[in-house]
Design a protein around this motif. Structure first.
Motif, PDB file in Angstrom:
ATOM      1  N   UNK A 190     -40.477  38.286  76.419  1.00  0.00           N
ATOM      2  CA  UNK A 190     -41.668  37.999  78.044  1.00  0.00           C
ATOM      3  C   UNK A 190     -43.375  36.580  77.289  1.00  0.00           C
ATOM      4  N   UNK A 191     -43.223  37.449  75.421  1.00  0.00           N
ATOM      5  CA  UNK A 191     -43.850  35.992  75.289  1.00  0.00           C
ATOM      6  C   UNK A 191     -43.626  35.271  75.185  1.00  0.00           C
ATOM      7  N   UNK A 192     -42.492  34.532  74.900  1.00  0.00           N
ATOM      8  CA  UNK A 192     -42.425  32.868  74.304  1.00  0.00           C
ATOM      9  C   UNK A 192     -41.856  33.254  75.272  1.00  0.00           C
ATOM     10  N   UNK A 193     -41.713  33.485  76.789  1.00  0.00           N
ATOM     11  CA  UNK A 193     -41.815  32.878  78.363  1.00  0.00           C
ATOM     12  C   UNK A 193     -43.028  32.334  78.711  1.00  0.00           C
ATOM     13  N   UNK A 194     -43.959  33.502  78.312  1.00  0.00           N
ATOM     14  CA  UNK A 194     -45.108  32.933  78.830  1.00  0.00           C
ATOM     15  C   UNK A 194     -45.854  31.329  78.197  1.00  0.00           C
TER      16      UNK A 194
ATOM     17  N   UNK B 226     -34.086  29.540  80.500  1.00  0.00           N
ATOM     18  CA  UNK B 226     -33.166  30.451  79.757  1.00  0.00           C
ATOM     19  C   UNK B 226     -33.957  32.096  79.431  1.00  0.00           C
ATOM     20  N   UNK B 227     -35.277  31.732  78.885  1.00  0.00           N
ATOM     21  CA  UNK B 227     -35.839  33.037  78.585  1.00  0.00           C
ATOM     22  C   UNK B 227     -36.150  33.784  80.009  1.00  0.00           C
ATOM     23  N   UNK B 228     -36.305  32.766  81.197  1.00  0.00           N
ATOM     24  CA  UNK B 228     -36.816  33.219  82.517  1.00  0.00           C
ATOM     25  C   UNK B 228     -35.169  33.998  82.891  1.00  0.00           C
TER      26      UNK B 228
END
Length: 118
Positions: free
Chosen positions: A47-51, A98-100
């Motif tokens: 989630x942090x990486x996505x943000x 990819x992250x989402x």
């Protein structure tokens, strides 16, 4: 591919869990692989990486870059304090997807598992 539970994939990479880890009860660790780089992350770190990827879209350039808008690279911070990645706009879009998609699938699986308990 028989050794993993695929969570999500797209043209740039894949997010998965090792079957041996899941069977041993280590369900928190997710491996996200793209551009020949693998990250072992938990849900919070994904989630942090996505943000951070969303922030990189808004910055549109590396801080202090001398090329100011003429460069095709975006500086993408990772959940690891000591690692940042320079990526193209296309790569940034694919990494964001990819992250989402990984977050969506994890949340959907959690929701389904909770409903099935009842």
């Amino acid at each position: 591919m028989n050794d993993i539970y695929r969570i999500y994939h797209n043209d740039i990479g894949i997010a998965f869990q090792w079957k041996k880890d899941v069977e041993a009860g280590f369900t928190e660790t997710i491996q996200v692989v793209f551009r020949n780089t693998g990250f072992y992350l938990d849900y919070k770190e994904v989630k942090e990486f996505y943000n951070k990827a969303k922030v990189a879209h808004h910055l549109q350039q590396c801080e202090g870059c001398a090329k100011k808008g003429k460069c095709s690279s975006y500086l993408l911070q990772t959940p690891t304090d000591k690692v940042d990645l320079a990526v193209t706009k296309k790569e940034l879009n694919s990494i964001t997807d990819l992250l989402k998609g990984t977050l969506f699938q994890i949340e959907l699986n959690g929701y389904i598992n909770e409903i099935c308990k009842n």
